[in-house]
Design an enzyme around this catalytic site. Sequence first.
Site, PDB file in Angstrom:
ATOM      1  CG  ASP A  20       8.591 -61.004 -35.086  1.00  0.00           C
ATOM      2  OD1 ASP A  20       8.333 -61.589 -36.154  1.00  0.00           O
ATOM      3  OD2 ASP A  20       9.742 -60.671 -34.750  1.00  0.00           O
ATOM      4  CG  ASP A  22      12.535 -66.219 -36.015  1.00  0.00           C
ATOM      5  OD1 ASP A  22      12.150 -67.222 -35.400  1.00  0.00           O
ATOM      6  OD2 ASP A  22      12.692 -66.200 -37.253  1.00  0.00           O
ATOM      7  CG  ASP A  28      16.264 -63.230 -34.657  1.00  0.00           C
ATOM      8  OD1 ASP A  28      16.314 -64.106 -35.533  1.00  0.00           O
ATOM      9  OD2 ASP A  28      16.048 -62.031 -34.916  1.00  0.00           O
TER      10      ASP A  28
END
Length: 189
Positions: A20, A22, A28
């Site tokens: 993934d 972020d 994030d």
Amino acid sequence: MIVWIDPIRIRLRKKTIFLDRDGVINEDREYYVKRPDEFVLYPEAATALRLFLQLGFQLIIISNQSGLGRGIISWDNFQKIHNIMIKRLSFYGCPPAAVFYCPHRPEDNCFCRKPRPGMLVEAISNFDIPSLECFFIGDRKTDMEAATQAGCRGIRIVRKGRRTPKNRFEVQNLLEAVSLITKFRLQGD
């Protein structure tokens, strides 16, 4: 679904680390990474990604980006953020072989948006990747659900301060994920 592929780096039938974006590779933000200046790599990210490459894995990023579908992130800024990510990871010697993005909102009910496995299935199918030799590293429950549905082993990053990792498939950062995957490989799990 938006797909970016580096034809020089992508390899068929190659063991793969899916990541993934972020919350895993970069910080994030509560309301999305919307501008290029908001893209900040985690300090350990480049080192960990280089270690994955040294272990013989290729890197493929799988990321929901509903800020696009919601109109919160402009397409121009999205492209700039993507280009910055590719340039920084390349500079540190750990460029991804491919990147898959889902721009849809949750209510669009598309097959590519995690927790559905569409982006993983597409990558596994298109590049003939053996799913049993893949790991998907994410920071959300939806990432783990997508990994399970696609036949990959999921490893969840639980950053310090959020909560303590509860099981052997939870770690605090990408370097711990490298250690865990190395351990799996040594034990033949």
